[in-house]
Enzyme design. Structure first.
Site, PDB file in Angstrom:
ATOM      1  N   ASP A   1       7.591 -44.005  -9.322  1.00 27.79           N
ATOM      2  CA  ASP A   1       7.682 -45.022  -8.267  1.00 27.79           C
ATOM      3  C   ASP A   1       6.603 -44.857  -7.194  1.00 27.79           C
ATOM      4  OD1 ASP A   1       9.934 -46.007  -9.575  1.00 27.79           O
ATOM      5  OD2 ASP A   1      11.262 -44.674  -8.461  1.00 27.79           O
TER       6      ASP A   1
ATOM      7  N   LYS B   1       2.416 -47.438  -9.256  1.00 27.20           N
ATOM      8  CA  LYS B   1       1.526 -47.589 -10.415  1.00 27.20           C
ATOM      9  C   LYS B   1       1.341 -49.058 -10.782  1.00 27.20           C
ATOM     10  CE  LYS B   1       4.396 -44.967 -12.694  1.00 27.20           C
ATOM     11  NZ  LYS B   1       5.249 -44.485 -11.597  1.00 27.20           N
TER      12      LYS B   1
ATOM     13  N   GLY C   1      10.164 -49.031 -13.817  1.00 30.24           N
ATOM     14  CA  GLY C   1      10.295 -50.265 -13.045  1.00 30.24           C
ATOM     15  C   GLY C   1       9.043 -50.383 -12.201  1.00 30.24           C
ATOM     16  N   HIS C   2       8.131 -51.255 -12.611  1.00 28.04           N
ATOM     17  CA  HIS C   2       6.834 -51.379 -11.935  1.00 28.04           C
ATOM     18  C   HIS C   2       6.785 -52.717 -11.186  1.00 28.04           C
ATOM     19  CE1 HIS C   2       4.904 -48.338 -14.943  1.00 28.04           C
ATOM     20  NE2 HIS C   2       5.936 -47.860 -14.286  1.00 28.04           N
TER      21      HIS C   2
ATOM     22  N   GLN D   1       6.795 -43.366 -15.152  1.00 28.19           N
ATOM     23  CA  GLN D   1       7.371 -42.144 -14.566  1.00 28.19           C
ATOM     24  C   GLN D   1       6.269 -41.374 -13.799  1.00 28.19           C
ATOM     25  OE1 GLN D   1       8.399 -42.712 -18.228  1.00 28.19           O
ATOM     26  NE2 GLN D   1       9.706 -44.082 -17.105  1.00 28.19           N
TER      27      GLN D   1
HETATM   28  P1  GDP Z   1       5.881 -47.772  -9.846  1.00 34.44           P
HETATM   29  O1  GDP Z   1       7.097 -47.469 -10.642  1.00 34.44           O
HETATM   30  O2  GDP Z   1       4.991 -46.585  -9.701  1.00 34.44           O
HETATM   31  O3  GDP Z   1       5.132 -48.975 -10.334  1.00 34.44           O
HETATM   32  O4  GDP Z   1       6.397 -48.100  -8.372  1.00 34.44           O
HETATM   33  P2  GDP Z   1       7.650 -49.053  -7.995  1.00 34.44           P
HETATM   34  O5  GDP Z   1       7.249 -50.457  -8.181  1.00 34.44           O
HETATM   35  O6  GDP Z   1       8.891 -48.588  -8.650  1.00 34.44           O
HETATM   36  O7  GDP Z   1       7.829 -48.676  -6.459  1.00 34.44           O
HETATM   37  C1  GDP Z   1       6.814 -48.870  -5.531  1.00 34.44           C
HETATM   38  C2  GDP Z   1       7.330 -49.831  -4.463  1.00 34.44           C
HETATM   39  O8  GDP Z   1       6.424 -49.822  -3.383  1.00 34.44           O
HETATM   40  C3  GDP Z   1       7.408 -51.279  -4.920  1.00 34.44           C
HETATM   41  O9  GDP Z   1       8.446 -51.904  -4.254  1.00 34.44           O
HETATM   42  C4  GDP Z   1       6.058 -51.851  -4.474  1.00 34.44           C
HETATM   43  O10 GDP Z   1       6.093 -53.254  -4.265  1.00 34.44           O
HETATM   44  C5  GDP Z   1       5.866 -51.121  -3.199  1.00 34.44           C
HETATM   45  N1  GDP Z   1       4.489 -50.862  -2.778  1.00 34.44           N
HETATM   46  C6  GDP Z   1       3.407 -50.529  -3.543  1.00 34.44           C
HETATM   47  N2  GDP Z   1       2.359 -50.247  -2.740  1.00 34.44           N
HETATM   48  C7  GDP Z   1       2.785 -50.405  -1.474  1.00 34.44           C
HETATM   49  C8  GDP Z   1       2.186 -50.215  -0.199  1.00 34.44           C
HETATM   50  O11 GDP Z   1       1.036 -49.822  -0.064  1.00 34.44           O
HETATM   51  N3  GDP Z   1       2.952 -50.452   0.895  1.00 34.44           N
HETATM   52  C9  GDP Z   1       4.251 -50.859   0.805  1.00 34.44           C
HETATM   53  N4  GDP Z   1       4.924 -51.082   1.918  1.00 34.44           N
HETATM   54  N5  GDP Z   1       4.855 -51.040  -0.377  1.00 34.44           N
HETATM   55  C10 GDP Z   1       4.132 -50.796  -1.501  1.00 34.44           C
HETATM   56  P1  IMO Z   2       8.560 -45.534 -12.964  1.00 33.11           P
HETATM   57  O1  IMO Z   2       7.648 -45.799 -14.135  1.00 33.11           O
HETATM   58  C1  IMO Z   2      11.383 -42.814 -11.085  1.00 33.11           C
HETATM   59  C2  IMO Z   2      14.054 -40.561 -13.731  1.00 33.11           C
HETATM   60  C3  IMO Z   2      15.537 -40.902 -13.697  1.00 33.11           C
HETATM   61  C4  IMO Z   2      16.114 -39.535 -14.009  1.00 33.11           C
HETATM   62  C5  IMO Z   2      15.120 -38.977 -15.026  1.00 33.11           C
HETATM   63  C6  IMO Z   2      15.555 -39.152 -16.477  1.00 33.11           C
HETATM   64  O2  IMO Z   2       9.135 -46.746 -12.353  1.00 33.11           O
HETATM   65  O3  IMO Z   2       7.890 -44.619 -11.993  1.00 33.11           O
HETATM   66  P2  IMO Z   2      15.661 -41.271 -18.103  1.00 33.11           P
HETATM   67  O4  IMO Z   2      16.411 -42.554 -18.015  1.00 33.11           O
HETATM   68  O5  IMO Z   2      14.181 -41.435 -18.222  1.00 33.11           O
HETATM   69  O6  IMO Z   2      16.196 -40.352 -19.165  1.00 33.11           O
HETATM   70  O7  IMO Z   2      15.951 -40.506 -16.706  1.00 33.11           O
HETATM   71  O8  IMO Z   2      13.913 -39.654 -14.808  1.00 33.11           O
HETATM   72  N1  IMO Z   2      13.166 -41.718 -13.999  1.00 33.11           N
HETATM   73  C7  IMO Z   2      12.384 -42.291 -13.069  1.00 33.11           C
HETATM   74  N2  IMO Z   2      12.288 -42.071 -11.737  1.00 33.11           N
HETATM   75  N3  IMO Z   2      10.586 -43.729 -11.678  1.00 33.11           N
HETATM   76  C8  IMO Z   2      10.664 -43.958 -13.000  1.00 33.11           C
HETATM   77  O9  IMO Z   2       9.804 -44.771 -13.644  1.00 33.11           O
HETATM   78  C9  IMO Z   2      11.619 -43.249 -13.762  1.00 33.11           C
HETATM   79  N4  IMO Z   2      11.972 -43.239 -15.057  1.00 33.11           N
HETATM   80  C10 IMO Z   2      12.908 -42.292 -15.193  1.00 33.11           C
HETATM   81  O10 IMO Z   2      15.934 -41.369 -12.425  1.00 33.11           O
HETATM   82  O11 IMO Z   2      16.041 -38.710 -12.877  1.00 33.11           O
HETATM   83 MG    MG Z   3       9.178 -47.619 -10.514  1.00 33.78          MG
END
Ligand code: GDP
Ligand code: IMO
Ligand code: MG
Length: 429
Positions: free
Chosen positions: A13, A16, A40-41, A224
């Site tokens: 998270d 990416k 979840g991207h 991840q």
């Molecule tokens: P990922 O799994 O690495 O793709 O990241 P996620 O999407 O799960 O979580 C990142 C969160 O931060 C999302 O809600 C994005 O919309 C948000 N986000 C990404 N870059 C920025 C930033 O520079 N500032 C803020 N406030 N939010 C951001």
């Molecule tokens: P993105 O790509 C954050 C965590 C779960 C749990 C562990 C194992 O959005 O960064 P699983 O279902 O993979 O067997 O769970 O890994 N986890 C993540 N945490 N971002 C993710 O993906 C994750 N994918 C799995 O919360 O701790």
């Molecule tokens: Mg994510």
């Protein structure tokens, strides 16, 4: 060669999806090589938000080919839900390729994920319950069902029958529950997916190889993060795949020498969702404030993410095990308004200073963060376009982290929108 791997450098998270979407405007191919819809991207374009789980984050760019590689565990139900979501938003979904070697996630994998978590009790991992672990278990046990198997009715029926029998035995024998999986039900559901999937299925190793050989721009999209890696993460509180850069050689089916640059996606602070150690975790108002300002709630599960200060020990570790050549520094705007900002530069275990991330969770549990404190900034930075226009203290924070990690920060993100991105050096140059 214009190939870039984008990897999570903390516990996932990190942002990416945003970086991939941003870079995809220049990329010919985006490929995911590990994980499944546990990811979840989030992409935000013109204020419109898209949450992608399985489909690569290049999908908003109509000219980019989006590849679901052989290392993925593929959930057809989740995939078609995502296709529907994108199409209802007017996004073209034709440019998707699914590897014929990817493994399929079945309903029994999800059920077993939940049962295993329940059985772990207080030692639960906090998985996403998407069936990821059980599907990779079948893969390594060599009983998994792959996309190419699903494309052949007879092969699929034969393999599925064995799996339904085996999984019912686990449910009754290990978990002492009634048999719950029915061959006809699963077969009939998946045979419909098979026909819908067929136009997307291909040997994706050829597509990626040919694109690289033709000098096209190829992005490897990590899911991840490094600390969730099966080998290098906080085992057993990890996922069941290899989110580090090395995972792409296997999961995309390319030689390691075909990945030129490795961009580490780094959050300006630290978060974690699920269980497991987290040295800089904050249990106070500061942690709550970061969670609120950063909207730190899971994209997949909606769970509140655990929050803490920036941990240079883990990011230095990520720089080393991924071979990072560049860093994208994300969510800097979330730290606006704090008088003081802390950076963990090392751990203290008893009277010993620890600089390298330890393997043992028992050792980690004894580690205390060693902090250095920097002055914060109060100006709104969400509209800043040039690095030089950031407040002095924000620049100092970025510079200090760059110095500690010893990798250039080439991109700074100051908001979720695609445009809220400060470029210091073109990553594809
Ligand atoms: P990922 O799994 O690495 O793709 O990241 P996620 O999407 O799960 O979580 C990142 C969160 O931060 C999302 O809600 C994005 O919309 C948000 N986000 C990404 N870059 C920025 C930033 O520079 N500032 C803020 N406030 N939010 C951001
Ligand atoms: P993105 O790509 C954050 C965590 C779960 C749990 C562990 C194992 O959005 O960064 P699983 O279902 O993979 O067997 O769970 O890994 N986890 C993540 N945490 N971002 C993710 O993906 C994750 N994918 C799995 O919360 O701790
Ligand atoms: Mg994510």
């Amino acid at each position: 060669m214009k190939t870039v791997a984008v990897v999570g450098s903390q516990w996932g998270d990190e942002g990416k999806g945003k970086v991939i979407d941003f870079l995809a405007t220049q990329a010919d191919v985006v490929i995911r090589g590990q994980g499944g819809n546990n990811a979840g991207h989030t992409l935000v374009v013109d204020g419109k938000k898209f949450a992608l789980r399985l489909i690569p984050s290049g999908i908003l760019n109509p000219n980019t080919i989006n590849v679901i590689g052989n290392g993925i565990v593929f959930d057809p139900k989740g995939f078609f839900e995502e296709i529907e979501m994108l199409e209802s938003n007017g996004i073209c979904t034709k440019n998707i390729k699914i590897s014929d070697r990817a493994h399929i996630v079945f309903p029994y994998h999800k059920e077993l994920d939940g049962l295993a978590e329940e059985a772990r009790g207080d030692n639960k991992i906090g998985t996403t319950k998407k069936g990821i672990g059980p599907c990779y278990m079948d893969k390594t046990e060599r009983s998994g069902i792959r996309v190419c198997d699903l494309m052949n009715k007879e092969v699929f029926a034969k393999k599925l029958k064995l799996q339904i029998e085996a999984k019912n035995k686990i449910v009754t024998g290990v978990y002492e529950k009634e048999a719950m999986f029915d061959f006809d039900e699963v077969y009939n559901e998946f045979i419909v997916y098979a026909e819908k999937m067929r136009p997307y299925v291909d040997d994706t190793t050829v597509i990626v190889y040919d694109a690289i050989r033709a000098g096209k721009k190829v992005l490897f999209e990590g899911a991840q993060g490094t600390l969730l890696d099966l080998d290098l993460g906080t085992y057993p509180f990890v996922t069941s795949s290899h989110p580090i850069s090395g995972g792409f050689a296997v999961g995309a089916g390319v030689g390691p020498n075909m990945i030129k640059d490795v961009v580490g996606i780094v959050k300006a602070y630290t978060t974690r969702v699920g269980e497991g150690p987290f040295v800089t975790e904050l249990f106070d108002e500061t942690g709550d404030r970061i969670r609120t300002q950063g909207h730190e709630f899971g994209t997949v599960t909606g769970r509140a993410r655990r929050c803490g200060w920036f941990d240079a020990v883990i990011v230095k570790y990520a720089a080393r095990v991924n071979g990072l050549t560049s860093i994208s520094f994300m969510l800097l705007d979330v730290l606006t308004g704090f008088d003081k900002i802390k950076i963990c530069t090392a751990y203290k275990m008893g009277d010993k200073i620890i600089n390298n991330f330890p393997a043992s969770l028992e050792d980690l549990a004894k580690c205390e963060p060693v902090y250095e404190e920097l002055d914060g900034w109060h100006e709104d930075i969400t509209k800043v376009e040039n690095f030089d226009d950031l407040p002095e203290n924000a620049k100092k924070y970025v510079a200090r982290i760059e110095e500690l990690i010893d990798v250039n920060i080439d991109l700074v993100s100051v908001g979720p929108n695609r445009t809220q991105t400060i470029i210091r050096k073109n990553i594809f140059a």
